[in-house]
Design an enzyme around this catalytic site. Structure first.
Site, PDB file in Angstrom:
ATOM      1  N   SER A  88      38.371 -20.911  49.873  1.00  0.00           N
ATOM      2  CA  SER A  88      39.186 -20.246  50.305  1.00  0.00           C
ATOM      3  C   SER A  88      39.024 -18.151  50.699  1.00  0.00           C
ATOM      4  O   SER A  88      38.816 -17.312  50.828  1.00  0.00           O
ATOM      5  CB  SER A  88      39.594 -20.092  49.240  1.00  0.00           C
ATOM      6  OG  SER A  88      39.669 -18.974  47.940  1.00  0.00           O
ATOM      7  N   LYS A 162      41.049 -14.090  44.615  1.00  0.00           N
ATOM      8  CA  LYS A 162      41.394 -13.953  45.407  1.00  0.00           C
ATOM      9  C   LYS A 162      41.148 -12.368  45.967  1.00  0.00           C
ATOM     10  O   LYS A 162      40.570 -12.162  44.837  1.00  0.00           O
ATOM     11  CB  LYS A 162      43.243 -13.699  45.702  1.00  0.00           C
ATOM     12  CG  LYS A 162      43.684 -15.499  45.353  1.00  0.00           C
ATOM     13  CD  LYS A 162      42.776 -16.447  47.006  1.00  0.00           C
ATOM     14  CE  LYS A 162      43.489 -17.588  46.048  1.00  0.00           C
ATOM     15  NZ  LYS A 162      43.321 -18.285  47.288  1.00  0.00           N
TER      16      LYS A 162
END
Length: 300
Positions: A88, A162
């Site tokens: 990701s 993230k």
């Protein structure tokens, strides 16, 4: 005493002095250590040697205890090691990269836009059957070595990583006519870190507009079309926002593989023109429904 008595007295004194000298004198043979003396010396040496061994063992135990305490304090309050289980954050981070996380943020040092943060699952972001590849070979040995000193995170699979896009009070929206993300109305040029499919210029497949609530963050993966981030968790507890209490710390360094050793940048120039939000902490009432993630979206 007469003069005739004097010589015998001097002679007697001389003989007594000679006897005294003879008594204190020893021969070379007598100066040597006798077998009995050696045994006595050995018996005195044994307790001393035993004490030395015990002191050595005691010192080793104290060193190990100190190492455990220090590593616990480091792990709890300073830094921690994680490995990356998903794509990701590609290309910034690769699968199975090892990173060092600064746990002083956000406890003592504030989080900034652009920071890469590790956080616990706020609830429902990771499916129950999440399966990730385990490290092997040299990487596995590195993990084991770090676990000895308390730096490895065996629960890496239960955490996500993230990039912070929005802080409390920020209005984050996508996308403008150029396909860019905006924060408080300011367009972001994210070319330095965002990975998009070939020929795609829009930085998010789905449009959205949100206002970050108090004590929360809006986070997104750099691999924008393959990241199960805040956009795709707005139907979960917290509406896709990450509470500060769930943040473990900021990722600061890639430690493995060796050829990827580098400091992780938060690209302040990308967010340099963004002013702080109003800090109201209220969600925007016209938020779009949580979009359906693309089939290739992944957690982590």
């Amino acid at each position: 005493m007469t003069q005739n008595d004097a010589p015998p007295a001097r002679e007697q004194l001389s003989e007594q002095s000679l006897d005294a000298l003879t008594t204190t004198a020893t021969t070379p043979e007598e100066a040597r250590v006798r077998p009995g003396d050696a045994e006595d010396a050995s018996s005195l040496e044994r307790p001393s040697r035993g004490k030395s061994i015990w002191r050595f063992i005691r010192d080793i135990l104290l060193i190990l205890l100190a190492a455990i305490v220090i590593s616990f304090l480091i792990k709890t309050f300073l830094i921690r090691s994680f490995y990356i289980p998903s794509p990701s954050m590609t290309n910034t981070l690769q699968v199975n990269d090892r990173i060092i996380v600064n746990e002083l943020e956000p406890k003592l040092v504030p989080i900034h836009r652009g920071d890469i943060v590790v956080f616990k699952d706020p609830g429902g972001w990771l499916p129950p059957d999440t399966s990730t590849s385990e490290p092997s070979g040299v990487a596995a040995f590195v993990d084991w070595s770090l676990s000895v000193v308390g730096l490895t995170a065996p629960d890496s699979n239960d955490h996500l990583i993230k990039r912070v896009i929005g802080l409390p009070g920020d209005k984050v929206a996508c996308c403008n006519s150029f396909g860019q993300m905006t924060v408080n109305g300011v367009a972001l040029d994210e070319d330095k870190y965002v990975l998009l499919p070939p020929g795609v210029t829009k930085v998010s497949k789905d449009d959205f507009s949100v206002t970050v609530p108090k004590n929360s963050l809006w986070v997104m993966g750099d691999n924008r079309y393959n990241s199960q981030d805040s956009r795709y968790n707005r139907d979960k507890p917290g509406n896709g926002f990450v509470p500060y209490d769930d943040v473990v710390g900021r990722a600061v360094l890639i430690t493995w593989p060796i050829d990827r050793w580098t400091l992780l940048d938060n690209y302040p120039v990308v967010f340099s023109g963004v002013e702080s939000g109003d800090g109201s902490g209220k969600n925007n009432t016209d938020q779009n429904p949580s979009p359906t993630p693309s089939p290739t979206s992944s957690g982590g």
